[in-house]
Design a protein around this motif. Structure first.
Motif, PDB file in Angstrom:
ATOM      1  N   TYR A 226      -4.722 -27.738  -0.250  1.00 41.68           N
ATOM      2  CA  TYR A 226      -5.529 -26.910   0.656  1.00 41.68           C
ATOM      3  C   TYR A 226      -4.665 -26.469   1.837  1.00 41.68           C
ATOM      4  O   TYR A 226      -4.799 -26.944   2.953  1.00 41.68           O
ATOM      5  CB  TYR A 226      -6.760 -27.683   1.115  1.00 41.68           C
ATOM      6  N   GLY A 227      -3.746 -25.557   1.528  1.00 39.38           N
ATOM      7  CA  GLY A 227      -2.901 -24.963   2.551  1.00 39.38           C
ATOM      8  C   GLY A 227      -3.445 -23.618   2.976  1.00 39.38           C
ATOM      9  O   GLY A 227      -4.636 -23.327   2.856  1.00 39.38           O
ATOM     10  N   THR A 228      -2.549 -22.756   3.435  1.00 41.47           N
ATOM     11  CA  THR A 228      -2.978 -21.476   3.990  1.00 41.47           C
ATOM     12  C   THR A 228      -3.617 -20.584   2.918  1.00 41.47           C
ATOM     13  O   THR A 228      -4.631 -19.930   3.170  1.00 41.47           O
ATOM     14  CB  THR A 228      -1.796 -20.758   4.635  1.00 41.47           C
ATOM     15  N   ALA A 229      -3.027 -20.540   1.722  1.00 41.21           N
ATOM     16  CA  ALA A 229      -3.551 -19.650   0.681  1.00 41.21           C
ATOM     17  C   ALA A 229      -4.993 -19.982   0.337  1.00 41.21           C
ATOM     18  O   ALA A 229      -5.864 -19.101   0.289  1.00 41.21           O
ATOM     19  CB  ALA A 229      -2.663 -19.736  -0.561  1.00 41.21           C
ATOM     20  N   ASN A 230      -5.268 -21.250   0.089  1.00 38.54           N
ATOM     21  CA  ASN A 230      -6.636 -21.624  -0.276  1.00 38.54           C
ATOM     22  C   ASN A 230      -7.572 -21.604   0.927  1.00 38.54           C
ATOM     23  O   ASN A 230      -8.775 -21.357   0.776  1.00 38.54           O
ATOM     24  CB  ASN A 230      -6.628 -22.980  -0.969  1.00 38.54           C
ATOM     25  N   LEU A 298     -12.676 -25.079  10.280  1.00 41.71           N
ATOM     26  CA  LEU A 298     -12.762 -26.394  10.909  1.00 41.71           C
ATOM     27  C   LEU A 298     -13.483 -27.394  10.019  1.00 41.71           C
ATOM     28  O   LEU A 298     -13.087 -28.559   9.934  1.00 41.71           O
ATOM     29  CB  LEU A 298     -13.475 -26.266  12.256  1.00 41.71           C
ATOM     30  N   ALA A 299     -14.522 -26.958   9.348  1.00 37.75           N
ATOM     31  CA  ALA A 299     -15.309 -27.863   8.509  1.00 37.75           C
ATOM     32  C   ALA A 299     -14.543 -28.356   7.300  1.00 37.75           C
ATOM     33  O   ALA A 299     -14.901 -29.376   6.709  1.00 37.75           O
ATOM     34  CB  ALA A 299     -16.595 -27.170   8.057  1.00 37.75           C
ATOM     35  N   THR A 300     -13.483 -27.627   6.928  1.00 39.16           N
ATOM     36  CA  THR A 300     -12.708 -27.993   5.748  1.00 39.16           C
ATOM     37  C   THR A 300     -11.314 -28.502   6.086  1.00 39.16           C
ATOM     38  O   THR A 300     -10.531 -28.779   5.174  1.00 39.16           O
ATOM     39  CB  THR A 300     -12.590 -26.784   4.799  1.00 39.16           C
ATOM     40  N   GLY A 301     -10.992 -28.629   7.384  1.00 41.47           N
ATOM     41  CA  GLY A 301      -9.655 -29.080   7.761  1.00 41.47           C
ATOM     42  C   GLY A 301      -8.586 -28.136   7.270  1.00 41.47           C
ATOM     43  O   GLY A 301      -7.528 -28.548   6.802  1.00 41.47           O
ATOM     44  N   GLY A 302      -8.840 -26.834   7.405  1.00 44.74           N
ATOM     45  CA  GLY A 302      -7.958 -25.819   6.839  1.00 44.74           C
ATOM     46  C   GLY A 302      -6.670 -25.624   7.607  1.00 44.74           C
ATOM     47  O   GLY A 302      -6.362 -26.322   8.576  1.00 44.74           O
ATOM     48  N   SER A 303      -5.906 -24.646   7.187  1.00 47.58           N
ATOM     49  CA  SER A 303      -4.553 -24.423   7.673  1.00 47.58           C
ATOM     50  C   SER A 303      -4.511 -24.037   9.147  1.00 47.58           C
ATOM     51  O   SER A 303      -5.248 -23.155   9.602  1.00 47.58           O
ATOM     52  CB  SER A 303      -3.890 -23.315   6.852  1.00 47.58           C
ATOM     53  N   THR A 337     -15.141 -31.917   4.189  1.00 49.10           N
ATOM     54  CA  THR A 337     -14.372 -32.042   2.953  1.00 49.10           C
ATOM     55  C   THR A 337     -13.130 -32.898   3.151  1.00 49.10           C
ATOM     56  O   THR A 337     -12.594 -33.005   4.258  1.00 49.10           O
ATOM     57  CB  THR A 337     -13.927 -30.668   2.413  1.00 49.10           C
ATOM     58  N   ARG A 338     -12.692 -33.502   2.069  1.00 51.29           N
ATOM     59  CA  ARG A 338     -11.413 -34.204   2.018  1.00 51.29           C
ATOM     60  C   ARG A 338     -10.623 -33.619   0.846  1.00 51.29           C
ATOM     61  O   ARG A 338     -10.816 -33.991  -0.303  1.00 51.29           O
ATOM     62  CB  ARG A 338     -11.614 -35.708   1.812  1.00 51.29           C
ATOM     63  N   VAL A 339      -9.778 -32.654   1.149  1.00 50.16           N
ATOM     64  CA  VAL A 339      -8.951 -31.992   0.142  1.00 50.16           C
ATOM     65  C   VAL A 339      -7.511 -32.060   0.629  1.00 50.16           C
ATOM     66  O   VAL A 339      -7.241 -31.808   1.799  1.00 50.16           O
ATOM     67  CB  VAL A 339      -9.385 -30.529  -0.070  1.00 50.16           C
ATOM     68  N   THR A 424     -16.320 -34.247  14.106  1.00 52.68           N
ATOM     69  CA  THR A 424     -15.650 -33.081  14.681  1.00 52.68           C
ATOM     70  C   THR A 424     -14.721 -32.468  13.655  1.00 52.68           C
ATOM     71  O   THR A 424     -14.383 -33.071  12.640  1.00 52.68           O
ATOM     72  CB  THR A 424     -14.845 -33.468  15.936  1.00 52.68           C
ATOM     73  N   GLY A 425     -14.277 -31.238  13.941  1.00 59.62           N
ATOM     74  CA  GLY A 425     -13.425 -30.503  13.019  1.00 59.62           C
ATOM     75  C   GLY A 425     -12.014 -31.041  12.961  1.00 59.62           C
ATOM     76  O   GLY A 425     -11.642 -31.993  13.646  1.00 59.62           O
TER      77      GLY A 425
END
Length: 612
Positions: A226-230, A298-303, A337-339, A424-425
């Motif tokens: 789960y980096g920038t692309a996803n 924020l909810a997915t811990g994204g890039s 999420t935990r990805v 928190t995010g």
């Protein structure tokens, strides 16, 4: 829906801050939209050139029947596994458009570089600026100005933000993004990272490392972490710019081609029983939609790259956001999420658990997304809380249907807002006498959220790697890697630093990274204060740090400080970008062509834009 007060307040602050810029943007959009269609407005020679290369029946439709003409902008190449599936998409699009009485043309292609290929090489110094090149290339494609709608084909790191920035400069066009999906799972991301750490210690040779990497990256599709692309794909879903639920359907899935056809039906407003006029993308992407994207990130811990890219995307729509907005939202948006790298699951497991649709549904239910926004579908953002299902063979007329993504099919991967992984995010703003930066805390162990240790200063990531190999970092240390910002060398990602720093942390040392460069969604479990602004090359305080200075990175309090007496710190002269480094950064592998972009780049917090 009961809107969370912080979400409401941040959105209103953005709206007020952006009022003058947004009003001017919408006025320009309206003036462009109100013109006659292209083949009626243009001169005869212009029109003849525009249709000279297409079949006679399509010419007739465009010119005489005034049928809708879709412009396709594609990032296809087979250097990127994620983009290789796009090779056949234009033919699918054209066939479906003709079936519906419309036409489609490939308006143009945009460059798409793979950061996985260029990582740690001089080519990586073009990566961030490729976003703005892609935006300009999108504009070149669409400036043929013969189109009634647009389909944008792109997935990866800089490609989606670049396409989106370019499309927003043609904000009068209804626009739908068309994804290609992730590759099937190969070697797990955690196992791959372990091999990388072993290779950094010399415990695994080149052949063993190559074997592991080729098991992880093994076929067409997006990389599965789960980096920038996803993260791009998650954000496009949250913005309502995809066919709902299409982000993480694999390229080989039987649904994939049908979803591409559905994108044609969607952009033409024929995806529903009742006709639906898809709003122009510039009207759709307002401050509420930008906040929805931020909440989903924020909810997915994204890039963390999106703290740069989405500032630029918002600016392209006449909207002004900053890192304070992200920080305040992060305080109230739970981590759902935990990805990997925030967990062990990959995006295929995330999709199986409910994927973007589950997250969107939970955020809407918790009042942490705006539900009253325009999307490419008549049902609004609520449609994006669903997942697509294909009941049978589409060639035999089996229709696509959508079912609710909730409940989660795996609570270890995706949890409801009432029982999040964290309240928190996954992102935190840091500020102090070293400037402003961000840290991705969702993947960092709780006992590493505060690091206080002496600094070791490096002028490049290669210098840090050399010091690690020489055994010079076997201690508590804050590694400062400077001259990595947009103006210095184009702000490359520093992923080559993750394995050595992870090894040091695994040995029990308290280590952290502080840099004006980038680490994106793959920064791992080592605390990293990144995107430090202003950058050292622009006179930022990182230029004043010396070996041995005591630095405190405190992700709990949100501070990043050098612990020196104020008068001593104020009196210290900043170092200058070394001449040899400046010369090395400026030439070779095309870097000299980007000198103007380096000179003109804004700060990371301003989106590192080169076009303002």
């Amino acid at each position: 829906m009961n809107m969370h007060p912080v979400l409401r307040a941040v959105t209103e602050r953005i709206r007020v801050r952006s009022r003058a810029l947004r009003t001017a943007y919408l006025q320009r959009l309206a003036e462009t939209r109100d013109r006659d269609r292209g083949s009626d407005r243009m001169g005869c020679a212009n029109v003849a050139h525009a249709v000279a290369g297409i079949p006679a029946n399509d010419k007739f439709r465009v010119v005489s029947e005034r049928a809708p003409n879709i412009g396709i902008v594609t990032a296809y190449n087979d250097m990127l596994s994620a983009h290789a599936p796009y090779q056949g998409y234009p033919d699918i699009v054209k066939h479906e458009a003709r079936r519906l009485g419309a036409t489609a043309q490939v308006a143009g292609g945009v460059p798409a570089m793979c950061d996985g290929v260029t990582q740690g090489t001089p080519g990586m110094e073009l990566s961030l600026f490729s976003r703005d090149v892609i935006a300009m290339s999108t504009a070149v494609a669409l400036t043929h100005d013969m189109f009634d709608a647009a389909l944008l084909l792109g997935v990866c790191d800089k490609i989606v933000p670049g396409l989106l920035i370019g499309a927003l400069h043609f904000g009068h066009l209804p626009t739908v993004f068309v994804p290609a999906g992730p590759m099937p799972s190969g070697m797990s991301n955690s196992a791959k990272s372990k091999v990388r750490e072993q290779a950094a210690q010399g415990l695994v040779g080149r052949q063993g490392l190559l074997d592991a990497e080729m098991q992880a990256y093994h076929t067409q599709g997006t990389c599965t972490f789960y980096g920038t692309a996803n993260s791009n794909q998650m954000l496009l879903e949250a913005m309502g710019l995809h066919v709902p639920g299409t982000a993480f359907i694999q390229p080989g899935d039987a649904m994939r081609d049908e979803l591409t056809r559905e994108a044609v039906r969607t952009v033409l407003g024929r995806a529903c029983e009742a006709a639906y006029t898809v709003p122009p993308i510039g009207e759709m992407v307002d401050e509420r939609v930008i906040v929805n994207a931020m909440a989903a990130l924020l909810a997915t811990g994204g890039s963390t790259n999106h703290l740069i890219h989405w500032v630029a995307v918002a600016r392209a729509a006449g909207i002004l956001i900053d890192w304070n907005d992200f920080s305040e939202l992060s305080d109230v948006v739970p981590l759902l999420t935990r990805v990997y790298p925030n967990g062990s699951a990959d995006v295929n497991e995330f999709q199986a658990a409910g994927g973007p649709g589950f997250v969107i549904g939970e955020l809407l239910g918790a009042g942490l997304m705006h539900g009253d926004v325009l999307t490419v579908r008549a049902g609004g953002i609520g449609e994006f809380a669903n997942v697509p299902v294909l009941a049978g063979d589409p060639s035999q007329g089996a229709p696509l249907t959508w079912h609710a993504a909730a409940p989660s099919k795996n609570d270890a991967v995706a949890r409801p807002a009432s029982q999040p992984f964290s309240a928190t995010g996954g992102l935190k703003l840091l500020s102090g006498n070293l400037g402003r930066s961000v840290i991705k805390v969702s993947s960092v162990p709780d006992d590493r959220h505060v690091i206080e240790a002496p600094a070791r200063v490096f002028d490049s990531q290669a210098a840090l790697q050399h010091a690690f190999t020489a055994g010079e970092l076997e201690r508590d240390v804050v590694c400062v890697v400077r001259w990595q910002g947009p103006r210095a060398n184009g702000m490359p990602e520093l992923h080559k630093l993750t394995p050595p720093l992870s090894v040091l942390q695994g040995k029990g040392f308290r280590v952290a990274l502080v840099t004006d460069g980038r680490m994106s969604g793959a920064s791992g479990r080592v605390p990293a204060a990144i995107h430090v602004s202003p950058e050292a090359a622009a006179g930022g305080p990182l230029a004043k740090v010396r070996d041995g200075d005591l630095i405190r990175l405190d992700a709990v309090a949100g501070t990043l400080t050098v612990l020196l007496p104020q008068d001593e710190w104020d009196a210290r002269e900043p170092a200058a970008l070394p001449d040899a480094l400046r010369a090395a950064n400026g030439f070779g592998l095309g870097r000299d062509l980007f000198a103007g972009m380096r000179r003109n780049a804004l700060t990371a917090e301003e989106g590192a834009c080169t076009w303002l």
